[in-house]
Structure formats: C-alpha cells, structure tokens
Design a protein around this motif. Structure first.
Motif, PDB file in Angstrom:
ATOM      1  N   SER A  13       0.822  -1.209   0.000  1.00  0.00           N
ATOM      2  CA  SER A  13       0.000   0.000   0.000  1.00  0.00           C
ATOM      3  C   SER A  13       0.857   1.261   0.000  1.00  0.00           C
ATOM      4  CB  SER A  13      -0.943   0.004   1.213  1.00  0.00           C
ATOM      5  OG  SER A  13      -0.207  -0.122   2.419  1.00  0.00           O
ATOM      6  N   SER A  18       2.671   0.005  -4.200  1.00  0.00           N
ATOM      7  CA  SER A  18       1.373   0.076  -4.877  1.00  0.00           C
ATOM      8  C   SER A  18       1.540   0.059  -6.393  1.00  0.00           C
ATOM      9  CB  SER A  18       0.626   1.339  -4.444  1.00  0.00           C
ATOM     10  OG  SER A  18       1.369   2.512  -4.737  1.00  0.00           O
ATOM     11  N   THR A  22       0.670  -3.294  -9.124  1.00  0.00           N
ATOM     12  CA  THR A  22      -0.091  -3.108 -10.359  1.00  0.00           C
ATOM     13  C   THR A  22       0.682  -3.626 -11.566  1.00  0.00           C
ATOM     14  OG1 THR A  22      -1.248  -1.179  -9.470  1.00  0.00           O
ATOM     15  CG2 THR A  22      -1.170  -1.394 -11.863  1.00  0.00           C
ATOM     16  N   THR A  35      -0.073  -6.293   3.731  1.00  0.00           N
ATOM     17  CA  THR A  35      -0.379  -5.069   4.448  1.00  0.00           C
ATOM     18  C   THR A  35      -0.840  -5.423   5.851  1.00  0.00           C
ATOM     19  OG1 THR A  35      -1.933  -3.195   4.542  1.00  0.00           O
ATOM     20  CG2 THR A  35      -2.680  -5.149   3.374  1.00  0.00           C
ATOM     21  N   TYR A  41      -7.228  -2.464   2.006  1.00  0.00           N
ATOM     22  CA  TYR A  41      -6.430  -2.469   0.780  1.00  0.00           C
ATOM     23  C   TYR A  41      -7.330  -2.400  -0.446  1.00  0.00           C
ATOM     24  CZ  TYR A  41      -2.971  -3.818  -2.695  1.00  0.00           C
ATOM     25  OH  TYR A  41      -2.150  -3.845  -3.791  1.00  0.00           O
ATOM     26  N   GLY A  43      -5.687  -1.921  -3.773  1.00  0.00           N
ATOM     27  CA  GLY A  43      -4.807  -2.001  -4.932  1.00  0.00           C
ATOM     28  C   GLY A  43      -4.875  -3.332  -5.644  1.00  0.00           C
TER      29      GLY A  43
END
Length: 298
Positions: A13, A18, A22, A35, A41, A43
């Motif tokens: 995060s 982050s 991705t 996390t 969360y 993401g």
C-alpha cells in the motif's frame, strides 16, 4: 520477462509497492499484497495480512510464494535501525522456511568506502541480513525516486510550491542521481526470476547527476515560477528537519532521518542493470512532468 510467479509484495500500500503490485499483476503474476490492514487495501493483487515484526504473520503470508519484494522501512521511528534489522532477520528466516527462490530488495545508493548516514547504513545492514537467510537476494540501490507520493520527491515539490524563496543548508549542494518512479518499477519487475540477477546488487539511477539545489531549480522552472535561493551553511540537520516539517507535510522524525542522508553523495557507479533490463531511463524533467501529471489526475 520471467514466467508467471506467485509473488509477495511487502509494503504493497506504499509509494513503490502500490505501483509495483499493479505492474506485476499486469505482467501476469499472482500478486499477494502484504499489508497490516488487508481490509483497507484497494490495490492490485490479493490482500494478505502481514507485519514484518510478527514472524507468524510473515510465515503465513509467504506460504506458497515463489519470490518476494522487500520494500518496508521504519524511517518514521527514532529506533528505525533496530526495528529494520529485527524485521529483516524475521523475513529472511521465514523466506528460507517457505522455500522462496528470490528476494528483491530496494535499498539506497551510497559509496561503501565513505561514512554512510544512519539511514543508508541501515539499508546496507538490511541487505546483509536478508542474504544471511540463504535465499538468493537481488538488491537494487536507488537515490531519490521521482514520483507522486514519494517522500523525497514530495519534499522537493512542496518546497518549490510553498516558498517564494529559500534559505538553504549545506546539504543542497550534495550530488545525487534521481530516478523516475516508472524506471524503478520497470527494473523491479525485470529482475524477477532472471537467473543473471540472483545474488547480485545493482545501482539504478536516471541519466543525470544533480545537486539537490539543481533539482529544486529545475522543478521551479517547470512550474513556471522563480525560486531565489540563499545558502546558509550553518543551518544544522536538526534545524533543517524542523524547517522541512514546518513547510511540508513530512513529519520531523522522517525529515531528520532523510536529511542525515542528504549530506552523503549518492551516485550510481555503473549501469549493469541495463544488461538485465534493457532500455534508457527517463530524464529528470520528464520524471518531474509525470509526477506532476499523476498528482493533477488524482
């Protein structure tokens, strides 16, 4: 490109984590986003609970993983060196027990032959402790990462945006080699599962070596505003950190730990990373434009 893997991203995060989660997800990897608060969360990947100071939670998070990214630190704590060392020991042991094939760690640039700041010294200690676990570690060492949300970048941007002029300490004359967030993420993804990256350390940086004062002036120019700068060599690190906390949203402890490192020259010694992940890195101005555009798009 490595074959699809099950990968744990610690600090998923956070600023780097982050974007990395991705990118890994888009590359087809099964991403576990670690996390302390999985319920919050939002993401990429599947959120899993984990705290680097809790060995049981780390063991659970690593179960079934092929590799892991270690992107956590405790810079906001006065005892960050002790905490980061303890966390690295726990993670290294858990990674070995889980049968991981690779740990990728994002550390800090800095010449080992010089007197490193506590922050950079801690980064080196974490490198060593992760390796001591027996899992092959790939280390990428970077200086200032230019991207929306990064602490060092935000200090630069906010100083330019908030001040009509600057009274600066001696550390603004220190040379550094900033790197775009996009390039950091590209390198992190590129070393995953690469046989020639296992057990190696790579310096990563952009194409330009700049002083901190140069970076401030370049951002001011791109923002279309003048920034007169007056040097005050006797401004101490303690006073500098309080000054930064006053004019930016960075807390005093984090600012102090970062400023201690800003007196150390941090420059890449080679570009061996390009043999693993080909492609020229972005220039500073383009990195700044992308960071500003990301902020505007929020």
């Amino acid at each position: 490109m490595s074959t699809p893997s099950t990968v744990l991203v610690t600090g998923a995060s956070g600023f780097i984590g982050s974007h990395l989660a991705t990118a890994l997800d888009r590359a087809g990897h099964d991403v576990r986003a670690m996390t302390r608060h999985p319920e919050r969360y939002v993401g990429a990947g599947t959120a899993v609970r984990g705290d680097v100071l809790d060995a049981e939670s780390i063991a659970a998070a690593l179960e079934g993983c092929d590799a892991a990214y270690y992107l956590v630190h405790s810079l906001a704590s006065a005892d960050f060196e002790e905490k980061d060392a303890k966390a690295a020991r726990i993670f290294a042991q858990a990674a070995k027990a889980a049968g991981l094939q690779q740990i990728v760690y994002l550390g800090g640039l800095g010449d080992d032959n010089t007197e490193l700041s506590p922050h950079l010294r801690s980064r080196r200690e974490v490198e060593r402790l992760l390796r001591d676990g027996g899992v092959p570690v790939t280390v990428l060492r970077a200086a200032v990462v230019v991207g929306h949300g990064g602490i060092s970048w935000e200090i630069t941007r906010q100083l330019v945006d908030h001040l009509p002029a600057m009274v600066t300490p001696r550390w603004v004359q220190t040379r550094t080699q900033p790197i775009a967030l996009d390039d950091v993420v590209r390198y992190l993804v590129g070393v995953l599962g690469h046989p020639d990256a296992l057990g190696r350390t790579f310096d990563i940086g952009g194409p330009e070596v700049l002083r901190y004062v140069d970076m401030l002036q370049r951002v001011a120019r791109l923002r279309g505003r003048p920034l007169p700068i007056v040097g005050v060599p006797l401004l101490t690190p303690r006073l500098s950190s309080r000054w930064l906390a006053l004019v930016t949203n960075v807390d005093v402890m984090t600012a102090r730990n970062l400023i201690d490192s800003m007196s150390t020259e941090v420059i890449a010694h080679d570009d061996a990373i390009r043999t693993i992940v080909p492609g020229a890195p972005l220039g500073y101005d383009e990195a700044v434009r992308r960071a500003l555009a990301a902020r505007a798009a929020q």
